[in-house]
Every structure is written in C-alpha cells, then in structure tokens.
Write an enzyme that holds these catalytic residues in place. Structure first.
Site, PDB file in Angstrom:
ATOM      1  N   HIS A 174       0.840  -1.193   0.000  1.00  0.00           N
ATOM      2  CA  HIS A 174       0.000   0.000   0.000  1.00  0.00           C
ATOM      3  C   HIS A 174       0.870   1.236   0.000  1.00  0.00           C
ATOM      4  O   HIS A 174       1.882   1.293   0.692  1.00  0.00           O
ATOM      5  CB  HIS A 174      -0.917   0.006   1.221  1.00  0.00           C
ATOM      6  N   ASP A 203     -14.018   2.323   6.222  1.00  0.00           N
ATOM      7  CA  ASP A 203     -12.951   3.117   5.596  1.00  0.00           C
ATOM      8  C   ASP A 203     -13.469   3.805   4.342  1.00  0.00           C
ATOM      9  O   ASP A 203     -13.114   4.952   4.074  1.00  0.00           O
ATOM     10  CB  ASP A 203     -11.725   2.258   5.249  1.00  0.00           C
ATOM     11  N   ARG A 216     -13.107  12.383   3.967  1.00  0.00           N
ATOM     12  CA  ARG A 216     -11.801  13.040   4.173  1.00  0.00           C
ATOM     13  C   ARG A 216     -11.346  13.715   2.893  1.00  0.00           C
ATOM     14  O   ARG A 216     -10.764  14.803   2.918  1.00  0.00           O
ATOM     15  CB  ARG A 216     -10.760  12.000   4.606  1.00  0.00           C
ATOM     16  N   SER A 246      -6.620   4.088   8.098  1.00  0.00           N
ATOM     17  CA  SER A 246      -7.219   3.801   6.797  1.00  0.00           C
ATOM     18  C   SER A 246      -6.434   2.698   6.086  1.00  0.00           C
ATOM     19  O   SER A 246      -7.001   1.709   5.599  1.00  0.00           O
ATOM     20  CB  SER A 246      -7.225   5.091   5.959  1.00  0.00           C
ATOM     21  N   LYS A 271      -7.547  -1.717   6.083  1.00  0.00           N
ATOM     22  CA  LYS A 271      -7.808  -2.440   4.828  1.00  0.00           C
ATOM     23  C   LYS A 271      -6.876  -3.642   4.708  1.00  0.00           C
ATOM     24  O   LYS A 271      -7.279  -4.709   4.258  1.00  0.00           O
ATOM     25  CB  LYS A 271      -7.586  -1.510   3.623  1.00  0.00           C
TER      26      LYS A 271
END
Ligand code: URA
Length: 434
Positions: free
Chosen positions: A82, A161, A168, A183, A187
């Site tokens: 990520h 999320d 956001r 966040s 995930k």
C-alpha cells in the site's frame, strides 16, 4: 452514547475510549451518523491527533466493520502493498503483476483518489467494464486462479474506511497520521494479507511533507501490523516530484503498461522494482534484495508480468484489448505541449499543486459526487535537476475543455521553480522500517 459528546471530547483534545471509537465506527457503518457529524469528528481528529492506543483502536474497529478474510484455503501466503498516496503513483499497477508473476499471490484492496493524490481504482476504471466490486467468492477464486486481485472498499471489507475516505477527500482532513495509518492498516488487516509492504511517501506531493513525519507514520503502521501478527515493512520514498511522467488516470495506466512491456520512465521502473523485490523478500521467495530484483526483472522481460495484468483486467470485467492497444483507453480531445518558460534547471516542484492541477482538469474529485474524466492529465518529462532551454518541450497537457487546459497550464508552470545553479537529482528512497 451520543455523537456530539464524542465530537466535543476530541475537539477539546481529550482521548476517546476504546468503547467510544468502537461505537462510532459501528454506527457509521450502520449509516446512523450524518455526514456532517462524521466530518466534524474527522476535523477534530485532524487538529487534535490521536494517541497510539486510539489509533490502534480506530484501525481495529474499521478492520472489523465488515468481513475479515482468511485466504489460507486458496493461497498459503499472501502479500499486499500500500502506498500512502502520491502524484503519478501508479506503482500498484506494475508491482502487483510483477510479484504475482514471481509466484506470490497478491490480493489487494485499493482506494480512490484522495486530495491531490490519485487512486488505483480510478485509474483502473479507465478500462471499459473493469470493476473492483466483487463478492468474496470471486476474490478468492481469482486469487487462486490468477494470483492477482484488485478489490475496492466494498460493503464487505472495511466498509467504514470507504465512508471515512470519501469524506476526508473533500473536507481537508486527509493529511493526518492517525487517519492515514488507520485507513491503510484497517484495509490490509481486513483483506487477510500475511505480509504487508508499505510505501510511505514524503515530500511536496505527499501527505507527510518531511522525512521525519513519514518515518513516524511508517513506524506506527509497522507496529500495528506487528501487533496483528503480520510481517510488515515500510519503505520511505520520495514524492518531491511526480513519480514517472504520467499524471492522470488513463495516462498513468498507459505508462504502467509501457513499463510492464519493458519501457516506461527510469525512475518509475526503479521504484517498482525495489517495491516488488521487497515484497518477494517478505514472502521468502528470494534470498536477498539483489536476487529478488533479478527475479522481478526477468518476469518483466519475458512478458509474464504483463500477462498477469491482462488476466486481472479481464477477470474483473475489463476489456483486455485495451491492454494490448492502449490507444483504445480514454483519449482527451485536446493535447497541447508544455514549453519551458525560461532557460534553467528545475530546482523544486510543488508536487501537490501538480496533483491539484490534474484534479482541476477533471482527473479527480472536488466533491464526493464528482465524476472522473479518465482521459485528462499531464505527461511531464521534467525532473528536479533537469536543464531546459526556454521554449523546449517538457511534456503535454491532455484536456477536454479549453478553459480548464489554460488554467491547468498556469497551475503547472507556477508549481515549478527554476534556478541557474546545478541541482542534484532527488533520491528515490530515504530508508526502510521493519
Ligand atoms: N491511502 C489510504 O488508503 N488511505 C489514506 O488515508 C491515505 C492513503
């Protein structure tokens, strides 16, 4: 409990209890909290921060807001990666197939654009028919058959999320260490990865402007991963200029395909190779980083990685012909060159401003309901330290509206600072946290 009490408590700088955080995420997921109250709490968290305990509680509550996958019946060891977000960051599109082609299954949940930074799902939706929404059975089947899945935040996995992320994006509450950490890690935990490689960006186009703040974010995410029993490593990488040349959804997809075909910008390939090699190391597929980089280069050169990418596109409903002929991807009606406004060397790039310029062209969202124009964006063949003569071509603007094109040109040129001095090229990486 009452939402207004929780908002006031955080507004006044006090720590929320585990029960309060769990209740908030539960009610949010059940759609019993109006957007304005969630937005107010997000802003309070943005301004007041969260302790390490609160951040862990928030992460776990979001991860538990939907199903939590156990993928071991279809894959013995799953690696995920990520990025904390950047401009021109299409790394996932290349790294995922590279790693899958080396025999390590990658099941990934990605996000949409956030603030000035692009999102993998928006990029992939440049393919006609491609979808990130899938039932769990498909996620597992695809992981078993192809070794590569790219899912979105769904009603099934970390749905809280998805709600927080969308709010956001449009309330100026993106660049918050606890919100980013929760966040990303929620995930990753929900999607069942055994090992997680985090690409934490720092610089003018990142949510973490300094190497120090990026390290702090990396540290907390690595700790959350370790607490949850997942092997987690974070790379701190540079985002003081866009990654590669393409900025904008379909343009980035084309650059990713070119890179999988053996071309693509040198900085982007170097970045992808490093990230993919670390993922192979995490999976125990290579003895050291150099051996891992050799494996990654081989699967790019012999076409196996591109084949994996094609398989993933078609398995998720996309038009595979667009992989082999990227001209079939969305194309802008107006394509105009960007000329250097003066002779000199590029000293700095306000990379977030470049990202916002792409958003203003239509490549991102200013409000939740905005539709993305996949065709628009920039090709910027200009890096910090590069020298140009006045009038020399530095790239192109792709637009579907002449007024927006003129505005974007202005924004882009304003984001670039010039000097008469020699400027050293920027490093790709600032360190590793494990
Ligand atoms: N990526 C995410 O998934 N969440 C963030 O908050 C930032 C980047």
């Amino acid at each position: 409990m009452r939402m207004v009490d929780i908002i006031e408590k955080k507004r006044d700088g006090r720590d929320l209890t585990t029960d309060e955080i769990t209740w908030f995420i539960h009610e949010l997921t059940a759609e019993r909290i109006p957007d304005y109250q969630t937005a107010a709490l997000l802003m309070a968290i943005f301004l007041r921060g969260m302790s390490r305990r609160e951040t862990v509680d928030l992460t776990l509550a979001i991860a538990r807001s939907g199903d939590q996958l156990d993928l071991h019946d279809v894959a013995p060891f799953v690696v995920d990666k990520h990025s904390s977000g950047g401009v021109g960051d299409k790394t996932t599109l290349v790294v995922q197939p590279l790693v899958a082609a080396c025999g390590v299954p990658v099941g990934k949940m990605s996000g949409r654009g956030l603030g000035s930074s692009g999102g993998t799902l928006d990029k992939m939706e440049s393919f006609t028919g491609w979808s990130s929404a899938m039932p769990l059975a498909q996620f597992k089947r695809q992981l078993a058959e192809i070794g590569l899945v790219l899912a979105g935040q769904t009603a099934v996995l970390a749905p809280a999320d998805g709600k927080l992320y969308a709010l956001r994006d449009v309330t100026g509450t993106v660049a918050s260490t606890p919100l980013i950490a929760a966040s990303i890690m929620s995930k990753k935990l929900a999607a069942g990865a055994d090992a997680i490689l985090l690409d934490v960006k720092t610089g003018s186009g990142a949510f973490m402007p300094t190497v120090e703040s990026a390290r702090e974010l990396a540290r907390i995410m690595v700790d959350i991963g370790a607490d949850a029993g997942r092997k987690t490593v974070a790379l701190i990488s540079d985002m003081n200029q866009p990654l590669g040349h393409a900025i904008g959804n379909a343009l980035e997809v084309k650059e990713a395909i070119a890179t999988l075909q053996g071309g693509g910008p040198a900085d982007f390939w170097a970045h992808c190779r490093e990230v993919a090699a670390h993922m192979l190391l995490l999976a125990g597929k290579a003895s050291d980083l150099d051996a891992a980089k050799t494996m990654v280069t081989e699967v790019r050169n012999d076409g196996r990685a591109l084949q994996k990418f094609r398989d993933m596109v078609t398995a998720q409903g996309g038009d595979g012909r667009q992989v082999d002929n990227p001209d079939l991807l969305p194309q802008a009606q107006l394509v105009e060159p960007i000329h250097a406004p003066q002779t000199g060397t590029i000293a700095t790039i306000d990379t977030a401003a470049v990202g916002w310029a792409a958003v203003h062209l239509g490549g991102g969202r200013l409000v939740k309901s905005d539709q993305i124009d996949h065709a628009v964006g920039f090709i910027l063949r200009a890096k910090v330290g590069d020298h140009f003569a006045a009038g020399e071509t530095m790239g192109e603007i792709h637009a579907n509206d002449a007024t927006k094109l003129a505005q974007a040109r202005q924004e882009l040129l304003t984001a670039i600072q010039w000097t008469g001095e020699t400027v050293r090229p920027l490093p790709h990486f600032y360190g590793t946290i494990s």
